[in-house]
Design an enzyme around this catalytic site. Structure first.
Site, PDB file in Angstrom:
ATOM      1  N   HIS A   5       0.674  -0.934   0.207  1.00  0.00           N
ATOM      2  CA  HIS A   5       0.023  -0.005   0.080  1.00  0.00           C
ATOM      3  C   HIS A   5       0.938   1.102   0.027  1.00  0.00           C
ATOM      4  CE1 HIS A   5      -3.486   2.694   0.613  1.00  0.00           C
ATOM      5  NE2 HIS A   5      -3.716   2.126   1.815  1.00  0.00           N
ATOM      6  N   HIS A  53      -2.161  -2.572  -9.600  1.00  0.00           N
ATOM      7  CA  HIS A  53      -3.329  -1.949  -8.697  1.00  0.00           C
ATOM      8  C   HIS A  53      -4.514  -2.693  -8.511  1.00  0.00           C
ATOM      9  CE1 HIS A  53      -5.847   1.075  -7.050  1.00  0.00           C
ATOM     10  NE2 HIS A  53      -4.772   1.868  -6.597  1.00  0.00           N
ATOM     11  N   ASP A 102       2.787   5.257  -6.883  1.00  0.00           N
ATOM     12  CA  ASP A 102       4.178   5.372  -6.152  1.00  0.00           C
ATOM     13  C   ASP A 102       5.241   5.142  -6.913  1.00  0.00           C
ATOM     14  OD1 ASP A 102       2.094   3.543  -3.883  1.00  0.00           O
ATOM     15  OD2 ASP A 102       3.178   5.305  -3.443  1.00  0.00           O
TER      16      ASP A 102
HETATM   17  C1  SDX Z   1      -1.268   1.955  -3.331  1.00  0.00           C
HETATM   18  O1  SDX Z   1      -5.990   0.679  -3.159  1.00  0.00           O
HETATM   19  C2  SDX Z   1      -5.799   1.751  -3.468  1.00  0.00           C
HETATM   20  O2  SDX Z   1      -6.253   2.844  -4.103  1.00  0.00           O
HETATM   21  C3  SDX Z   1      -4.258   1.854  -2.889  1.00  0.00           C
HETATM   22  C4  SDX Z   1      -3.469   3.365  -3.520  1.00  0.00           C
HETATM   23  C5  SDX Z   1      -4.073   4.531  -2.857  1.00  0.00           C
HETATM   24  O3  SDX Z   1      -3.798   5.785  -3.497  1.00  0.00           O
HETATM   25  O4  SDX Z   1      -4.599   4.179  -1.571  1.00  0.00           O
HETATM   26  O5  SDX Z   1      -3.364   3.530  -4.901  1.00  0.00           O
HETATM   27  C6  SDX Z   1      -1.882   3.294  -3.314  1.00  0.00           C
HETATM   28  O6  SDX Z   1      -1.371   1.164  -2.590  1.00  0.00           O
HETATM   29  C7  SDX Z   1      -0.826   1.675  -4.811  1.00  0.00           C
HETATM   30  C8  SDX Z   1      -0.091   0.266  -4.869  1.00  0.00           C
HETATM   31  C9  SDX Z   1       1.236   0.291  -4.293  1.00  0.00           C
HETATM   32  N1  SDX Z   1       1.690  -0.754  -4.324  1.00  0.00           N
HETATM   33  C10 SDX Z   1       2.659  -1.350  -5.093  1.00  0.00           C
HETATM   34  O7  SDX Z   1       3.153  -0.961  -6.071  1.00  0.00           O
HETATM   35  C11 SDX Z   1       3.289  -2.731  -4.793  1.00  0.00           C
HETATM   36  C12 SDX Z   1       3.442  -3.467  -6.003  1.00  0.00           C
HETATM   37  N2  SDX Z   1       2.061  -3.971  -6.448  1.00  0.00           N
HETATM   38  C13 SDX Z   1       1.489  -5.297  -5.761  1.00  0.00           C
HETATM   39  O8  SDX Z   1       1.939  -5.699  -4.830  1.00  0.00           O
HETATM   40  C14 SDX Z   1       0.053  -5.532  -6.336  1.00  0.00           C
HETATM   41  O9  SDX Z   1      -0.225  -4.978  -7.737  1.00  0.00           O
HETATM   42  C15 SDX Z   1      -1.153  -4.699  -5.435  1.00  0.00           C
HETATM   43  C16 SDX Z   1      -0.805  -4.992  -4.079  1.00  0.00           C
HETATM   44  C17 SDX Z   1      -1.008  -3.467  -5.852  1.00  0.00           C
HETATM   45  C18 SDX Z   1      -2.193  -5.093  -6.026  1.00  0.00           C
HETATM   46  O10 SDX Z   1      -2.390  -6.270  -5.710  1.00  0.00           O
HETATM   47  P1  SDX Z   1      -3.976  -7.215  -6.256  1.00  0.00           P
HETATM   48  O11 SDX Z   1      -5.007  -6.599  -6.602  1.00  0.00           O
HETATM   49  O12 SDX Z   1      -4.271  -8.535  -4.969  1.00  0.00           O
HETATM   50  O13 SDX Z   1      -3.165  -8.084  -7.389  1.00  0.00           O
HETATM   51  P2  SDX Z   1      -2.565  -9.613  -7.325  1.00  0.00           P
HETATM   52  O14 SDX Z   1      -1.419  -9.495  -6.200  1.00  0.00           O
HETATM   53  O15 SDX Z   1      -3.554 -10.669  -7.119  1.00  0.00           O
HETATM   54  O16 SDX Z   1      -1.745  -9.672  -8.804  1.00  0.00           O
HETATM   55  C19 SDX Z   1      -2.642 -10.276  -9.748  1.00  0.00           C
HETATM   56  C20 SDX Z   1      -1.352 -10.869 -10.503  1.00  0.00           C
HETATM   57  C21 SDX Z   1      -0.515 -11.820  -9.762  1.00  0.00           C
HETATM   58  O17 SDX Z   1      -0.039 -12.768 -10.918  1.00  0.00           O
HETATM   59  P3  SDX Z   1      -0.806 -14.290 -11.213  1.00  0.00           P
HETATM   60  O18 SDX Z   1      -0.894 -14.756  -9.565  1.00  0.00           O
HETATM   61  O19 SDX Z   1      -2.365 -13.904 -11.780  1.00  0.00           O
HETATM   62  O20 SDX Z   1       0.022 -14.842 -12.121  1.00  0.00           O
HETATM   63  O21 SDX Z   1      -0.431  -9.824 -10.912  1.00  0.00           O
HETATM   64  C22 SDX Z   1       0.868 -10.306 -10.433  1.00  0.00           C
HETATM   65  C23 SDX Z   1       0.383 -11.204  -9.294  1.00  0.00           C
HETATM   66  O22 SDX Z   1       1.700 -12.052  -9.134  1.00  0.00           O
HETATM   67  N3  SDX Z   1       1.412  -8.914  -9.941  1.00  0.00           N
HETATM   68  C24 SDX Z   1       2.845  -8.515 -10.045  1.00  0.00           C
HETATM   69  C25 SDX Z   1       2.730  -7.361  -9.526  1.00  0.00           C
HETATM   70  N4  SDX Z   1       1.513  -7.003  -9.098  1.00  0.00           N
HETATM   71  C26 SDX Z   1       0.600  -7.847  -9.198  1.00  0.00           C
HETATM   72  N5  SDX Z   1       3.833  -9.072 -10.635  1.00  0.00           N
HETATM   73  C27 SDX Z   1       4.768  -8.279 -10.562  1.00  0.00           C
HETATM   74  N6  SDX Z   1       4.838  -6.983  -9.987  1.00  0.00           N
HETATM   75  C28 SDX Z   1       3.958  -6.553  -9.334  1.00  0.00           C
HETATM   76  N7  SDX Z   1       4.036  -5.222  -8.954  1.00  0.00           N
END
Ligand code: SDX
Length: 429
Positions: free
Chosen positions: A266, A309, A367
């Site tokens: 987050h 996201h 971010d």
């Molecule tokens: C913020 O909610 C909000 O609005 C938050 C926010 C706000 O203003 O409040 O926008 C701020 O928190 C932005 C997000 C910041 N976080 C990151 O940048 C961390 C990296 N991102 C991931 O951890 C992830 O994308 C999340 C946490 C942001 C979203 O997670 P989800 O929706 O649970 O997605 P997921 O983990 O289920 O991913 C779906 C697929 C997976 O692969 P498969 O299992 O389908 O094969 O996408 C892959 C994940 O492994 N994936 C990534 C990835 N993000 C998702 N693979 C590599 N790198 C990434 N960053």
């Protein structure tokens, strides 16, 4: 509100269950499942992927089309034409302020930036090298000890005063976290400076000399505050709403939001992006490609921080504005060749052409570029999420106020129980 209904047919039940469907002004309709428990069922949605937790009119996100509206105004228009203080008024009150309303709001914030002198004592309990977010969780929660008795959340006036106090004092606490961390004396806020300028003054000024904030940096800081102000029912805002649903003091609710924001999935992602760029280090093509491949490898915990996201399945509109601001600020500060920016841009280009990211609709989020700007402003990486918390306070407070004003039942989710069924305590005989 219900003008349509859904019917749920469950094997073994005599009749389908009618569930009302509600339409909002934009976005998906919702199916009201509250009565489902009367039929002996819960819905199941870990991570709340398909769950609307509340009704709100503050922020709208269209993830498929990369749209973010604050009280109907697109974030890119607000970033171009407004400022953080005006946007804070918009989020809290629902409309843009006229000149008189703006001056009054701005003056009330400027005159509430000082914190009780006793607050300074809380810092002394922390080691100097404590992570500033750990300190921020503590001192922001401590605010509730100073205003607990002057607060009746059922009164609109008391809620407004608490909102002003929180918006006004968070930059002061954040700057105190930084000063404590580096061993410099706290700087008192100044009532003659605007929001972002005052924050940078408290961060980088010192009592031994006059300090004038660079206007380019102040404008960039204000833009960063605006882009982080609110984002619908994200994890930290949902935490504030859940805490607020118990009737807890808003200062304590914001402290809960700060704790939730800290996670790298987050608000902690901005710090994680800079750590990732530092780890990548070398901007050569093959090195960057190696890290992109690691991000795709299920057996490798490495993720492309600042990418992906839960809601956006297209560009995060904030990331676009942040990238433009990044280019502007770094070139104006003569740092256009910052190697971290080059690595970030190349990382983005490679990822956006890669099927793994395209198939999963993973784009840069808010971010991805913010940390590069903050670094250019001289902010250390461990302060990035603290700054996110300062900005998001207006979002947390606006949602808290909307919820309390509209009346709220205590939030109390249920579960799918998979533990032991009842069993007897072993007899001692
Ligand atoms: C913020 O909610 C909000 O609005 C938050 C926010 C706000 O203003 O409040 O926008 C701020 O928190 C932005 C997000 C910041 N976080 C990151 O940048 C961390 C990296 N991102 C991931 O951890 C992830 O994308 C999340 C946490 C942001 C979203 O997670 P989800 O929706 O649970 O997605 P997921 O983990 O289920 O991913 C779906 C697929 C997976 O692969 P498969 O299992 O389908 O094969 O996408 C892959 C994940 O492994 N994936 C990534 C990835 N993000 C998702 N693979 C590599 N790198 C990434 N960053």
């Amino acid at each position: 509100m219900a003008d349509r209904k859904a019917q749920l047919t469950i094997e073994g039940l005599d009749a389908p269950i009618d569930l009302p469907i509600y339409s909002g002004t934009a976005g998906p309709e919702v199916i009201d499942v509250r009565d489902l428990v009367k039929s002996g069922y819960f819905t199941y949605d870990p991570g709340f992927v398909s769950t609307a937790s509340c009704e709100s009119g503050i922020t709208f996100i269209d993830g498929a089309n990369g749209i973010l509206l604050h009280r109907g105004y697109p974030i890119d228009q607000l970033a171009d034409h407004s400022n953080f203080t005006e946007m804070a008024y918009l989020l809290l009150e629902g409309e843009l302020p006229n000149d008189e309303q703006y001056e009054d709001f701005n003056s009330r914030i400027r005159n509430h930036t000082m914190v009780h002198e006793q607050i300074a004592n809380f810092f002394k309990g922390f080691r100097r090298d404590a992570h500033p977010m750990a300190v921020m969780c503590g001192v922001a929660g401590a605010l509730s000890a100073f205003y607990h008795d002057s607060l009746d959340i059922t009164k609109e006036y008391d809620r407004e005063v608490s909102a002003i106090r929180l918006i006004a004092k968070m930059p002061t606490l954040a700057a105190m976290c930084y000063k404590y961390n580096i061993g410099q004396p706290f700087m008192y806020p100044r009532n003659d400076l605007d929001y972002a300028e005052n924050f940078l003054y408290m961060m980088f000024g010192n009592p031994c000399e006059e300090f004038k904030v660079n206007p380019v940096m102040a404008k960039a800081m204000d833009r960063i505050f605006m882009l982080h102000a609110d984002h619908e029912q994200n994890a930290s805002t949902s935490t504030v709403r859940l805490a607020g649903s118990t009737g807890a003091n808003p200062f304590a609710c914001v402290s809960a939001g700060i704790a939730a924001l800290w996670g790298p999935a987050h608000g902690g992602a901005n710090e994680a992006v800079l750590n990732m760029l530092a780890e990548i280090g070398d901007e050569s093509e093959e090195n960057i490609q190696r890290y992109v491949d690691r991000a795709k490898d299920k057996n490798d915990p490495f993720r492309l921080m600042g990418f992906g996201h839960r809601v956006y399945r297209n560009f995060d509109p904030r990331a676009k504005v942040m990238k433009e601001t990044c280019d502007e600020v770094l070139s104006e500060l003569g740092m256009g060749d910052d190697p971290r920016l080059k690595i970030a841009k190349r990382l983005e280009e490679i990822a956006l052409e890669d099927d793994y990211f395209i198939e999963r609709k993973l784009y840069p989020n808010v971010d991805f570029y913010s940390g590069i700007i903050l670094k250019a402003l001289g902010v250390p990486t461990n302060m990035f999420t603290v700054i996110f918390a300062v900005a998001r306070t207006i979002g947390w407070v606006s949602h808290w106020n909307e919820m309390i004003a509209n009346g709220v039942r205590i939030g109390r989710p249920r579960q799918l129980y998979t533990g032991y069924t009842q069993r007897d305590y072993p007899s001692q005989g």
